[in-house]
Design an enzyme around this catalytic site. Structure first.
Site, PDB file in Angstrom:
ATOM      1  N   ARG A  71      44.521  38.294  40.076  1.00 38.99           N
ATOM      2  CA  ARG A  71      44.466  39.704  40.446  1.00 38.99           C
ATOM      3  C   ARG A  71      43.908  39.826  41.867  1.00 38.99           C
ATOM      4  O   ARG A  71      43.098  39.003  42.302  1.00 38.99           O
ATOM      5  CB  ARG A  71      43.560  40.479  39.477  1.00 38.99           C
ATOM      6  N   HIS A  72      44.331  40.849  42.581  1.00 40.76           N
ATOM      7  CA  HIS A  72      43.796  41.105  43.918  1.00 40.76           C
ATOM      8  C   HIS A  72      42.280  41.288  43.877  1.00 40.76           C
ATOM      9  O   HIS A  72      41.686  41.602  42.835  1.00 40.76           O
ATOM     10  CB  HIS A  72      44.448  42.348  44.534  1.00 40.76           C
ATOM     11  N   GLY A  73      41.645  41.141  45.023  1.00 35.42           N
ATOM     12  CA  GLY A  73      40.194  41.290  45.105  1.00 35.42           C
ATOM     13  C   GLY A  73      39.763  42.747  45.158  1.00 35.42           C
ATOM     14  O   GLY A  73      40.557  43.676  44.951  1.00 35.42           O
TER      15      GLY A  73
END
Length: 449
Positions: A71-73
């Site tokens: 998942r993106h940060g």
């Protein structure tokens, strides 16, 4: 002793008791809490939840490939949230300070009140950058890449100068926060090396990482499901009514705050804690640990009926990444290691990861989450703070072994507790029997009907 004197003594005792209770309440300072409650569903900072992989060795086995869905940060809030933060928070800030200092109402301690007084909205917060990756988000992913290079040096070496050797595969959704997350992860892995085989797929064509965005049958089921009312039942029920009353009183208001005001304070609390992991948002002082747990449950409930076990089609929409993983591992099993990359890395969203976990039957509770069973679900398995915080990731490592091949599973750098596997180490043959039918029979034709 006359009844009048007894009554006076009783009143005095009650007043003293109330003063002592207020004194005890004021003694608590969120700023001084060494163990504050930082779990905030999918807005939880990765630093709060991730583990450290200490041993990647599997006896008589050699790691051949690592497959990861990431998942993106940490990101900015959405456009409406940014608008409400800018419009509502400064006004609430001034009123809360006035309530305490001028009207002598409210129970924030001096240190929490002072931190609220000096609070300023992040100058970089702009509605034109809604949901964009933050500086902490870049750090989340670069640090993650650096750690995985240390964990698996046999697989993750320097980036090959010979571009014809496709040792690694990188793919992202066509969204700013996932693209920048991919770039940051690569930087953590290989420094400033130029990586020329990254892939960004438009949402309209992304049947691997964003099928849920284009699967009409699933979208129709989600929008028409009566179960989504569970979230409304919780929000309109006694638990949130009590939170609004408590927060209003705690902050010194003589009237009940609106739900929107209470929500935007909680939103600021969650995001600011994720943006600045070494600091604590002063807005968090408005809530007790128990109240934050109820907010956390509300998001778990939403996700349960949007992207998990609450929807029948979730395991179908979540199967393409599992199919991809199994296809790669099957090629290794059949001896096609020369054609396979050593690392496969996909960068997507919380929903993508939750759907995959659902397909794999990870964190499945025996009882459905409901608005009415919060108390009995306090120890639930489906907890997005642990499963899908910012930068959440599922890693699967295929090991070629002297006897039976193995797959080692990690969720957020912790060995995945998976039925039939010991400390995240699964026999490949067992995995094929357990969930192979979902991977090899991943039929998404229902999305085109």
């Amino acid at each position: 002793m006359s009844s009048e004197k007894l009554f006076a003594i009783l009143i005095a005792c009650l007043c003293l008791t109330n003063e002592l209770a207020l004194s005890e309440a004021v003694k608590y300072c969120y700023s001084d809490d060494e163990h504050p409650y930082l779990q905030a569903g999918t807005k939880t900072a990765y630093e709060v939840e991730h583990g450290i992989i200490k041993n990647t060795t599997v006896p008589n086995c050699k790691p051949m490939q690592i497959w990861m869905l990431i998942r993106h940060g940490t990101r900015n809030p959405g456009k409406e949230e940014i608008k409400n933060m800018k419009h509502n928070l400064p006004e609430l800030q001034q009123k809360i300070i006035k309530n305490h200092e001028q009207y002598r109402k409210g129970s924030l301690c001096k240190k929490d009140l002072e931190k609220l007084r000096t609070w300023k909205l992040d100058a970089n917060l702009d509605k034109h950058k809604h949901k964009h990756l933050t500086a902490q988000g870049k750090k989340d992913l670069s640090s993650l890449g650096a750690r995985f290079k240390d964990y698996f040096p046999e697989l993750l070496q320097s980036y090959p100068l010979d571009s014809s050797r496709r040792k690694y595969k990188f793919r992202s959704t066509d969204i700013e926060r996932t693209i920048v997350s991919m770039d940051s992860f690569i930087n953590g892995l290989f420094g400033n090396a130029t990586v020329n085989n990254t892939e960004v797929v438009p949402t309209s064509k992304d049947t691997l990482l964003q099928l849920y965005k284009i699967c009409k049958s699933w979208l129709d089921q989600v929008s028409n499901s009566s179960d989504k009312n569970e979230v409304d039942k919780l929000l309109n029920g006694s638990l949130f009514s009590e939170i609004i009353g408590n927060v209003s009183q705690r902050l010194g208001f003589s009237h009940r705050l609106s739900f929107d005001d209470v929500l935007i304070m909680y939103t600021a609390c969650s995001f600011e804690n994720a943006w600045h992991i070494d600091e604590r948002s002063p807005w968090c002082a408005a809530f007790t640990k128990g109240e934050k747990e109820i907010f956390e449950y509300e998001e778990d409930l939403y996700c349960y009926y949007y992207s998990s076990y609450g929807q029948i089609l979730s395991s179908v929409v979540g199967c393409p990444p599992l199919q991809d993983m199994f296809n790669h591992f099957t090629k290794l099993e059949n001896g096609d290691s020369n054609e396979e990359p050593q690392g496969i890395f996909y960068f997507a969203h919380s929903t993508t990861l939750q759907l995959l976990l659902t397909t794999m039957e990870i964190a499945k509770d025996s009882v459905p989450l409901k608005a009415s069973n919060y108390e009995t679900m306090r120890n639930r398995k489906w907890r997005t703070s642990r499963l899908a915080p910012f930068a959440a990731n599922l890693a699967a490592v295929f090991y070629k072994c002297d006897s039976s091949n193995k797959v080692r599973l990690y969720l957020n750098e912790k060995p995945l507790h998976y039925e039939g596997c010991e400390a995240g180490v699964c026999d490949w043959e067992y995995l094929k029997k357990k969930i192979g039918f979902k991977a090899f029979n991943c039929n998404t034709n229902i999305c085109t009907k």
